[in-house]
Design an enzyme around this catalytic site. Structure first.
Site, PDB file in Angstrom:
ATOM      1  N   LYS A 211     -95.222 -28.571  29.759  1.00 51.83           N
ATOM      2  CA  LYS A 211     -94.622 -29.308  28.803  1.00 51.83           C
ATOM      3  C   LYS A 211     -94.623 -30.790  29.352  1.00 51.83           C
ATOM      4  CE  LYS A 211     -93.765 -26.007  25.722  1.00 51.83           C
ATOM      5  NZ  LYS A 211     -94.135 -24.714  26.459  1.00 51.83           N
TER       6      LYS A 211
HETATM    7  C1  LIG Z   1     -94.768 -23.625  25.844  1.00 52.39           C
HETATM    8  C2  LIG Z   1     -95.338 -22.515  26.851  1.00 52.39           C
HETATM    9  C3  LIG Z   1     -96.454 -21.809  26.589  1.00 52.39           C
HETATM   10  C4  LIG Z   1     -96.970 -21.768  24.988  1.00 52.39           C
HETATM   11  O1  LIG Z   1     -97.576 -22.927  24.694  1.00 52.39           O
HETATM   12  P1  LIG Z   1     -97.983 -23.424  23.309  1.00 52.39           P
HETATM   13  O2  LIG Z   1     -98.587 -24.642  23.303  1.00 52.39           O
HETATM   14  O3  LIG Z   1     -96.586 -23.189  22.448  1.00 52.39           O
HETATM   15  O4  LIG Z   1     -99.022 -22.309  22.967  1.00 52.39           O
HETATM   16  C5  LIG Z   1     -96.922 -21.012  27.533  1.00 52.39           C
HETATM   17  N1  LIG Z   1     -96.511 -20.889  28.693  1.00 52.39           N
HETATM   18  C6  LIG Z   1     -95.394 -21.388  29.075  1.00 52.39           C
HETATM   19  C7  LIG Z   1     -94.936 -21.567  30.302  1.00 52.39           C
HETATM   20  C8  LIG Z   1     -94.790 -22.444  28.292  1.00 52.39           C
HETATM   21  O5  LIG Z   1     -93.850 -23.265  28.392  1.00 52.39           O
END
Ligand SMILES: *Cc1c(COP(=O)(O)O)cnc(C)c1O
Length: 473
Positions: free
Chosen positions: A112
């Site tokens: 993120k």
């Molecule tokens: C947010 C997240 C996901 C999922 O990603 P999306 O973009 O919501 O599909 C997978 N793994 C981790 C560690 C995350 O923080």
């Protein structure tokens, strides 16, 4: 570049407008009115660029007139300068077929950060041009919250209210949010699931009493600027593995469908992506949708991969839109039905359009643990539970692909973020990297509210700063 709503009714916006917006006014999500394309020669010329420079190249067509080329390069240099690895998103080899793309070298240890470090700077840039105030309201299954808070803590003109499902995030995830004691940061634990929290945020974007009074912006992946930032690492990885001369497949641990949608965008832009493998845990709505056409939401079961404990995947709407020929009226009817019944059946045209690029796999808890053990014992790599689910799907699907296509699994979080699950599977307890500091010594601050929209909206209304010119309610 203009952006249009997936539901066909809201006014189009430029890049600055979509960055500061939440949902489109018709309840849809913004997408570029056309996918920009790079030629094969343009892609070949990107090989070997530093990450921040590559990011500026990929983002240029999306940003349009909203930033000068010079300013865009300054912002990408600043955003990616905070990463702990010089390559920003380094690629590591597991065996002759499989690679992992490490996306967790940012300040809060999950992918993120790659998008939110950029988004925080974009908010500041665009708000500086207007005499205005922004109220960010977000929902997190764990990782968006800390990444968004890190990106905006202490910034002028922005307040952030972050909702997380009480008791359903890991200790590290929670502390990375609740120990940031800045006056513009409020954490709210709600009774309920991530889907409940996300539904409240969406409702607030559609609540005229709130949007008239507060300038409410999104940090969830409904925000286009986030997805744009994630397109970059698909290019970075594929270029290193020989693109554009060689096709590459990606396996993506998926929840809200934002990360894997960025891979779809990369393919639309001309990157030779052979396959996108959508990996889910037992909360498998996306696996069911892609394999049988059944997009119907069940209840969420908490797992060791909490960031994927989702049954309503916001960004799937963006793919449904493209897969129905960008017919906003038809999609609007389809989504209205889903909102009413939590059940949506894909049309044959949608299924065919998706099958050209996407495949999927569902991973059981035991398979996740087994994959963590394999990566550790056979390759010496300690993976987090989300990444292990991605790698499980990669290994399950690799046989369907030509043998010369490398398969890259996106490593979405650092294993220390989910240390108990990692230790259970491998016996190894990965230490927290020094950059997160004394997380377990710091004071926590968090509100706890009932899981109702009314309680959350009243709290935000009482504590947020109204936008310039808004009337007191
Ligand atoms: C947010 C997240 C996901 C999922 O990603 P999306 O973009 O919501 O599909 C997978 N793994 C981790 C560690 C995350 O923080």
């Amino acid at each position: 570049m203009k952006y249009i709503s997936t539901r066909g009714q809201a006014p189009s916006l430029d890049f600055e407008g979509v960055t500061l917006a939440g949902l489109a006014a018709d309840g849809g999500l913004y997408v570029p009115e056309a996918w920009p394309q790079f030629t094969r020669d343009e892609i070949a010329a990107m090989a070997g660029l530093p990450y921040a420079e590559l990011a500026a190249r990929i983002m240029t067509p999306f940003v349009g007139e909203s930033l000068t080329p010079q300013r865009l390069r300054e912002l990408t240099a600043q955003a990616y300068g905070r990463f702990a690895h010089a390559a920003v998103t380094p690629l590591r080899q597991l065996d002759e077929r499989h690679w992992v793309l490490e996306l967790f070298h940012g300040p809060t240890l999950a992918f993120k950060d790659v998008a939110l470090q950029m988004l925080g700077l974009l908010f500041e840039e665009f708000l500086a041009r207007r005499d205005d105030h922004l109220t960010i309201v977000g929902a997190t299954s764990g990782d968006t919250g800390s990444a968004a808070i890190d990106a905006v803590a202490g910034r002028a003109k922005v307040d952030i209210f972050m909702l997380h499902p009480h008791g359903r995030v890991s200790d590290v995830q929670r502390r990375q949010m609740t120990t940031v004691i800045a006056p513009n940061v409020t954490n709210i634990a709600i009774d309920g699931s991530f889907d409940d929290a996300q539904a409240m945020v969406k409702r607030m974007f559609n609540d005229k009493a709130m949007t008239d009074r507060f300038g409410i912006a999104a940090v969830n992946s409904i925000n286009w600027a986030r997805l744009m930032s994630q397109v970059v690492y698909y290019f970075a990885a594929a270029l290193q593995l020989g693109a554009p001369a060689r096709e590459v497949a990606f396996a993506v641990p998926t929840g809200n469908f934002g990360d894997v949608f960025a891979g779809y965008v990369a393919a639309k832009m001309g990157l030779p992506v052979k396959r996108l493998i959508v990996a889910t845990n037992i909360n498998d709505i996306l696996h069911r949708a892609l394999s049988t056409g059944d997009y119907s939401a069940g209840t969420v079961t908490p797992t060791a991969a909490p960031s994927m404990d989702i049954q309503v995947s916001s960004n799937f709407e963006r793919l449904l839109f493209d897969a129905c020929g960008r017919d906003g009226a038809a999609l609007s009817a389809q989504m209205a039905q889903f909102d009413a019944t939590k059940d949506l059946q894909l049309t044959n045209a949608q299924r065919e359009a998706m099958a050209a690029l996407f495949t999927s796999a569902r991973c059981e808890p035991a398979q996740m643990a087994q994959t963590m053990r394999w990566a550790y014992e056979a390759c010496g790599e300690v993976l987090d539970p989300h990444t292990a689910i991605g790698l499980y799907a990669a290994r399950a699907q690799a046989g369907e692909l030509p043998a010369d296509v490398p398969v890259v699994t996106l490593a979405t979080a650092h294993p220390a973020k989910f240390v108990d699950a990692v230790e259970r599977a491998t016996g190894v307890r990965p230490p927290l990297p020094a950059r997160v500091g004394d997380l377990f010594e710091r004071e926590e601050r968090c509100e706890h509210l009932p899981g109702t929209y009314e309680a959350v909206a009243a709290y935000v209304a009482d504590h947020a700063t109204p936008k310039t010119g808004a009337k007191e309610a």
